[in-house]
Write a protein that holds these residues in place. Structure first.
Motif, PDB file in Angstrom:
ATOM      1  N   SER A  79       0.662  -1.325  -0.136  1.00 19.40           N
ATOM      2  CA  SER A  79      -0.148   0.154   0.037  1.00 19.40           C
ATOM      3  C   SER A  79       0.857   1.222   0.182  1.00 19.40           C
ATOM      4  O   SER A  79       0.209   2.375   0.055  1.00 19.40           O
ATOM      5  CB  SER A  79      -1.058  -0.104   1.213  1.00 19.40           C
ATOM      6  N   GLY A 187     -24.495  11.325 -18.825  1.00 15.76           N
ATOM      7  CA  GLY A 187     -25.957  10.399 -19.336  1.00 15.76           C
ATOM      8  C   GLY A 187     -25.688   9.144 -19.680  1.00 15.76           C
ATOM      9  O   GLY A 187     -26.464   8.352 -19.591  1.00 15.76           O
ATOM     10  N   GLU A 188     -24.435   8.619 -19.764  1.00 15.73           N
ATOM     11  CA  GLU A 188     -24.060   7.458 -20.349  1.00 15.73           C
ATOM     12  C   GLU A 188     -23.578   6.482 -19.267  1.00 15.73           C
ATOM     13  O   GLU A 188     -23.413   5.414 -19.220  1.00 15.73           O
ATOM     14  CB  GLU A 188     -22.913   7.213 -21.348  1.00 15.73           C
ATOM     15  N   GLY A 189     -23.675   6.945 -17.996  1.00 18.38           N
ATOM     16  CA  GLY A 189     -23.057   6.164 -16.783  1.00 18.38           C
ATOM     17  C   GLY A 189     -21.572   6.080 -16.794  1.00 18.38           C
ATOM     18  O   GLY A 189     -20.828   6.587 -17.707  1.00 18.38           O
ATOM     19  N   LYS A 190     -21.048   5.440 -15.911  1.00 20.67           N
ATOM     20  CA  LYS A 190     -19.742   5.252 -15.430  1.00 20.67           C
ATOM     21  C   LYS A 190     -19.203   4.112 -16.503  1.00 20.67           C
ATOM     22  O   LYS A 190     -19.879   3.111 -16.849  1.00 20.67           O
ATOM     23  CB  LYS A 190     -19.403   4.678 -14.190  1.00 20.67           C
ATOM     24  N   ASN A 191     -18.116   4.437 -17.208  1.00 20.30           N
ATOM     25  CA  ASN A 191     -17.278   3.361 -18.183  1.00 20.30           C
ATOM     26  C   ASN A 191     -17.083   2.204 -17.462  1.00 20.30           C
ATOM     27  O   ASN A 191     -16.960   2.047 -16.096  1.00 20.30           O
ATOM     28  CB  ASN A 191     -16.269   4.097 -18.635  1.00 20.30           C
ATOM     29  N   ILE A 192     -17.095   1.210 -18.143  1.00 21.57           N
ATOM     30  CA  ILE A 192     -16.647  -0.071 -17.320  1.00 21.57           C
ATOM     31  C   ILE A 192     -15.073  -0.612 -17.656  1.00 21.57           C
ATOM     32  O   ILE A 192     -14.993  -0.830 -18.755  1.00 21.57           O
ATOM     33  CB  ILE A 192     -17.650  -0.986 -17.962  1.00 21.57           C
ATOM     34  N   ASN A 193     -14.405  -0.425 -16.720  1.00 23.69           N
ATOM     35  CA  ASN A 193     -13.113  -0.590 -16.875  1.00 23.69           C
ATOM     36  C   ASN A 193     -12.785  -2.134 -16.834  1.00 23.69           C
ATOM     37  O   ASN A 193     -12.105  -2.725 -17.513  1.00 23.69           O
ATOM     38  CB  ASN A 193     -12.345  -0.162 -15.665  1.00 23.69           C
ATOM     39  N   TYR A 194     -13.631  -2.989 -16.048  1.00 27.57           N
ATOM     40  CA  TYR A 194     -13.138  -4.435 -15.727  1.00 27.57           C
ATOM     41  C   TYR A 194     -13.746  -5.250 -16.636  1.00 27.57           C
ATOM     42  O   TYR A 194     -13.437  -6.256 -16.968  1.00 27.57           O
ATOM     43  CB  TYR A 194     -13.503  -4.689 -14.403  1.00 27.57           C
ATOM     44  N   LEU A 195     -14.994  -4.648 -17.066  1.00 28.37           N
ATOM     45  CA  LEU A 195     -15.662  -5.462 -17.875  1.00 28.37           C
ATOM     46  C   LEU A 195     -15.759  -5.312 -19.297  1.00 28.37           C
ATOM     47  O   LEU A 195     -16.852  -5.953 -19.895  1.00 28.37           O
ATOM     48  CB  LEU A 195     -17.147  -5.611 -17.021  1.00 28.37           C
ATOM     49  N   CYS A 198     -16.498  -7.484 -22.584  1.00 29.28           N
ATOM     50  CA  CYS A 198     -17.947  -8.241 -23.070  1.00 29.28           C
ATOM     51  C   CYS A 198     -18.843  -7.246 -23.141  1.00 29.28           C
ATOM     52  O   CYS A 198     -19.928  -7.583 -22.740  1.00 29.28           O
ATOM     53  CB  CYS A 198     -18.059  -9.466 -22.018  1.00 29.28           C
ATOM     54  N   ASN A 199     -18.443  -6.069 -23.387  1.00 25.73           N
ATOM     55  CA  ASN A 199     -19.764  -4.894 -23.469  1.00 25.73           C
ATOM     56  C   ASN A 199     -20.631  -5.116 -24.562  1.00 25.73           C
ATOM     57  O   ASN A 199     -19.776  -5.218 -25.850  1.00 25.73           O
ATOM     58  CB  ASN A 199     -18.883  -3.607 -23.529  1.00 25.73           C
ATOM     59  N   ILE A 200     -21.854  -5.246 -24.501  1.00 20.13           N
ATOM     60  CA  ILE A 200     -22.746  -5.438 -25.421  1.00 20.13           C
ATOM     61  C   ILE A 200     -23.447  -4.350 -25.460  1.00 20.13           C
ATOM     62  O   ILE A 200     -24.281  -4.029 -24.390  1.00 20.13           O
ATOM     63  CB  ILE A 200     -23.415  -6.863 -25.480  1.00 20.13           C
ATOM     64  N   ASN A 201     -23.691  -3.680 -26.627  1.00 18.13           N
ATOM     65  CA  ASN A 201     -24.704  -2.417 -26.620  1.00 18.13           C
ATOM     66  C   ASN A 201     -25.507  -2.562 -27.895  1.00 18.13           C
ATOM     67  O   ASN A 201     -25.347  -3.112 -28.674  1.00 18.13           O
ATOM     68  CB  ASN A 201     -23.943  -1.137 -26.805  1.00 18.13           C
TER      69      ASN A 201
END
Lengths: 201, 777
Positions: A79, A187-195, A198-201
């Motif tokens: 840390s 308006g699109e919310g937070k971006n997905i860093n970890y996922l 497999c992002n499907i839109n």
């Protein structure tokens, strides 16, 4: 809300008797306690400094150099924002152990950690065993900053911690900048860093 | 009369002669000057005459005073005679007093000398008495008596003895002094020898007897050393006995797994008991402040005996070997030799117990010695007190027992870390989700394990050990365990292609796209798809429970640590360290919260968005450019919104059942945002009549009413733009907008830009574009 802009953890490591506790004492309390005994386990001090109007709280963990405390001190590496790897310029042995310390850092610390190599006890110039150039080369080879200090004469001690704080502020700013760049569109919310794979839109 | 008048005369004549001299007058030739001088002289004359008149007026008063003075004359002569007489008397008294006091001083000196003489005579007598006494006592083997005499001799003033030597009777004194000195040397040797013998034979009464005699002879250090030697030998034999017993103890015994901790406890308790029993004797015969000396001797034996116990422990429990196996398997990850974590359980408990006993013992020593020093140093200077303090610190810090215990803890930490990591891994692999349970077994298991490990570290009573384990726990939760959750979420929530087919709303293109992306999942059967769905939802619940558990863990540990460390001296520092380590748990918790947010967004994107989008776009197929007749028909047969509500209800029902209320609420909120956004996009593709606007207003109202009923979040904000769009679409005339715009807006805050307002107005088929253009917004 606590009164600081940044909080950084700094961990001091290095062989026993190279002057880690004295460096911390000098910086946090302005003292040079003669006949300082060996540190037991880990000691912990806090000092808040202001750099160009930015309040930085430094949490300084002063570790014991003796082998039997190694497993305690190792738990603090992960840390840590910065590591101060200290050796004694009048003690060749403490310099020769540095590769071993670097292995520990490699194994336990996170890879964004800032490491600075410090040669302490320059007040004992006549007993010097490790030449400045050698240490500088070593530090450069392992991409570390390098500084020589004297906790006794208070040489470079402030500089050591303040320089380190500056570097850490710079890195922290860089990081938030990077995060903001990848920040989501409104308006699109937070971006997905970890996922994201497999992002499907 | 003359005398009184003369100063007055001089006073008045002096200025007259000095203001204008006769010569000056003579030298004057000018008439003007002469006249001026004359006038001046006339003025002076008048002045002088006035003064003279005043003086002659005083004459009579002065004469009366002179008469009175002449009458006093004879009285003064009488007083002079009396004064001379008094002076003579005082002189006489003074010399008399001086005479007396010098005699008193002489007497005083004589008295002092007399006392000194008596003291000396007493001392000589004492010496003689001591000499005789010592010899008789020695002859009678009465060492106490002899020591008492020597003690008396030693407490005599050395200078007096020296003085006596120079006196006349030197030979006699010399002789007895020589005798005494000889007796002292003899006695010291004899008593020391006797004590040594008694120590060697372990004869307690004799040991105590001679131990009490030694301080009388000024042999404090030797006495304490010998006594300590005796106590050490007692300690050693007892400790060896205990260790033997421990080695031979029955393995099936209940305490067998803790036998070395128990043996160490016996040893340390033994020492504590010795201190309890013997401290009073030491204090009575040696005075306060000597406990430190005694204990430095005892600690050496304690160190040696503890070392033996620890060595046996290491040997019997295979401690170092276990450590090495653990070390190598952690370094390389996969190792040939691997220890079952359960095997480590007892040895870890034993080590922490040993540590806690040692800490307890060292605290006991510190308390006792400090108290003893405090009594002795009541009047000492600060530097002495400080030096004693440092001695004590050094004794406790540098003793072998401390080092040995620290070494044991040094090995313990990696083993406990290994135990925690491995057991957490095991909990993850054995993870099962019971039907009807929102989260799966591993969440609670993992936190049980982490709590167990930190609590065990806590029993050691060593704050550094606790901090290290908290750090490791954070590392396990933040990296290993979080990675598990991330991986599970990364598997994704399967897109419901089959459902889409049922509903028959998805175009072939979008179906193809999603099947390409989800090729792997689509190849799985419906059943495994359901499983994947459940797994995803369970993981979301897990993440949330974890984040909560971490907060609970932090709170519990905080109070546990406070309880444990509050009684210790200098505990603020330890407490601060632990608090600092614990505060990192908050970061871990918030990292999981971020992960949860991302997971929900992902769920919304895969499971909600593809469904909701077509439902909303079906709005396009419902004409809103309508007349009275269609409006009334819509009134009877709702064309769109009711079905949407039913569809949303159905869609969310699945999640409502499978997600914890908090997450479900967040998900609903995401869904609401999505609906608002999609609807707004769709609206801009439609055209409206006045009644169509009214129809939309009605539809929007029922939609908002429904959504408000299913979420605890306020959704008004999310629908603010849409509500404003509906207001605009409901206007009678274009210019009516000005009743709501700008200075007339009242409490309403417009979320639409002027350009957007125009855009919305343009959706109304009955509004002329010139009117819209002409608007000043």
């Amino acid at each position: 809300m606590e009164d600081y802009d940044y909080l950084f953890k700094i961990v001091l490591i290095g062989n026993a008797g190279v002057g880690k506790t004295c460096l911390v004492r000098r910086f946090t309390q302005g003292l040079f306690p003669p006949g300082q005994g060996a540190t037991i386990g880990v000691d912990f001090m806090i000092k808040t400094v202001e750099i160009k109007g930015v309040k930085v709280k430094l949490q300084i963990w002063d570790t014991a150099g003796q082998e039997r405390f190694r497993s305690i001190t190792q738990s603090y590496y992960r840390s840590a924002n910065a590591l101060i790897l200290t050796y004694d310029i009048t003690c060749e042995d403490s310099f020769r152990c540095l590769p071993e310390w670097l292995r520990e850092i490699e194994q336990y610390a996170n890879n964004q950690v800032v490491t600075i190599l410090v040669g302490n006890k320059i007040d004992l110039a006549e007993k010097r065993e490790v030449h400045r150039q050698r240490a500088e080369e070593f530090a450069e080879a392992h991409s570390m900053l390098y500084l020589e200090t004297s906790a006794k004469e208070s040489d470079n001690v402030e500089k050591l911690f303040l320089d380190l704080a500056c570097v850490l502020i710079r890195e922290a700013k860089q990081n938030t900048l990077d995060n903001n760049e990848s920040a989501p569109m409104p308006g699109e919310g937070k971006n997905i860093n970890y996922l994201s794979c497999c992002n499907i839109n | 009369m003359d005398e009184v008048g003369s100063p007055a005369f001089r006073r008045s004549s002096a200025p007259a002669s000095s203001s204008i001299r006769t010569e000056t007058i003579e030298s004057l030739t000018d008439l003007e000057d002469l006249e001026r001088v004359y006038a001046q002289l006339c003025a002076e004359e008048v002045e002088v005459q006035k003064e003279l008149k005043v003086l002659s007026g005083q004459q009579s008063t002065i004469e009366t005073k002179m008469l009175a003075l002449q009458r006093i004359g004879p009285n003064l002569q009488l007083i002079e005679g009396d004064a001379t007489q008094l002076s003579g008397m005082i002189n006489f008294t003074c010399s008399l007093a001086e005479n007396v006091s010098s005699k008193v001083r002489q007497l005083d000196l004589t008295k002092k000398r007399l006392y000194q003489a008596i003291q000396r005579a007493d001392d000589i007598l004492d010496l003689k008495f001591c000499t005789d006494g010592v010899q008789t006592a020695l002859r009678n083997n009465d060492y106490e008596q002899a020591a008492a005499h020597i003690h008396r001799y030693l407490s005599l003033d050395q200078s007096v003895i020296e003085l006596s030597r120079q006196g006349g009777e030197s030979t006699a004194v010399d002789a007895s002094l020589a005798l005494l000195q000889e007796a002292e040397v003899n006695l010291k040797a004899l008593v020391t020898k006797r004590l040594e013998e008694a120590v060697a034979t372990g004869d307690l009464p004799q040991v105590e007897r001679f131990f009490k005699i030694l301080p009388l002879l000024g042999l404090h250090e030797q006495g304490l050393a010998q006594f300590a030697k005796y106590l050490c030998s007692q300690l050693a034999s007892k400790a060896e006995e205990n260790l033997l017993l421990a080695m031979g103890s029955d393995l099936s015994d209940r305490r067998a797994p803790l036998i070395f901790a128990d043996t160490l406890t016996l040893l340390l308790e033994g020492i504590a008991r010795i201190i309890e029993t013997h401290q009073p004797i030491v204090e009575t015969y040696y005075g306060p402040g000597r406990l430190y000396t005694l204990l430095t001797h005892l600690q050496k034996e304690c160190d040696a005996q503890a070392q033996k116990v620890v060595e046996k422990f290491i040997q019997q429990r295979d401690y170092c070997n276990k450590f090495q196996v653990v070390q190598s398997s952690m370094m390389r990850g996969v190792s040939v030799e691997k220890i079952e974590p359960r095997e480590l359980d007892p040895v870890l408990c034993e080590v922490t117990l040993m540590n806690s006993r040692a800490e307890l013992y060292l605290r006991f020593l510190k308390r006792r010695i400090s108290a003893d020093f405090e009594v002795a140093d009541a009047t000492a200077t600060d530097s002495v007190i400080q030096e004693h303090q440092q001695c004590l610190e050094r004794l406790l810090k540098d003793c072998k027992l401390s080092c040995t215990i620290q070494e044991l803890i040094g090995y313990y930490i990696p083993m406990e870390e290994y135990y925690m990591r491995e057991t957490v891994n095991k909990a993850v692999t054995m993870d099962t989700a019971e039907v009807g349970q929102l989260s799966s077994s591993m969440v609670d298991d993992v936190f049980y394990i982490v709590k167990k490990c930190i609590s065990r570290a806590l029993t050691s009573g060593n704050s550094d050990c606790v901090c290290a384990m908290i750090n490791h726990a954070i590392s396990v939760l933040e990296t290993d365990f979080r990675e598990v959750l991330v991986t599970k979420l990364r598997a994704g929530y399967p897109a419901s292609t089959l459902q889409d087919l049922h509903r028959g709303v998805t175009s072939a293109v979008s179906l193809m796209q999603s099947s390409l992306q989800q090729g792997k999942i689509q190849s799985l059967g419906i059943e495994s798809q359901e499983q994947a769905k459940t797994a995803y939802l369970v993981t979301l619940n897990n993440v949330q429970v974890c984040s909560e558990n971490i907060s609970t863990l932090k709170k519990n540990l905080e109070s546990d640590c406070a309880k444990l460390f509050s009684q210790l001296a200098g505990s603020e520092h330890a407490q601060a360290k632990i608090d600092s380590c614990l505060s990192d748990l908050v970061n871990t918790s918030s990292k999981l919260k971020d992960l949860l947010q991302e997971g929900l967004q992902e769920l919304s994107n895969t499971a909600i968005k593809p469904q909701v989008k077509p439902w909303i776009s079906s709005f396009l197929s419902i004409a809103h450019n309508i007349e009275e007749e269609e409006f009334s028909e819509y009134e009877v047969n709702d064309p769109w919104v009711q079905q949407l509500v039913v569809q949303l209800e159905q869609l969310m029902a699945e999640f409502k059942a499978a997600l914890s209320p908090i997450i479900y609420d967040t998900l609903t909120s995401l869904m609401t945002s999505l609906v608002a956004m999609e609807l707004e996009k769709t609206i801009f593709k439609c055209t409206f009549s006045r009644l169509g606007g009214l129809q939309f207003d009605k539809e929007l109202r029922s939609l908002v009413a429904y959504l408000s009923s299913v979420t605890s979040w306020t959704i008004r904000d999310k629908f603010a733009r849409l509500t404003q769009i509906a207001t605009i679409l409901n206007l009678e005339r274009v210019s009516e907008i000005l009743d709501y715009w700008g200075p007339n807006s009242g409490p309403l805050t417009w979320r639409l830009t002027p350009a957007e307002v125009r855009q919305v107005l343009a959706l109304r088929v009955d509004f002329r574009s010139e009117d819209i253009k002409r608007l000043r917004l």
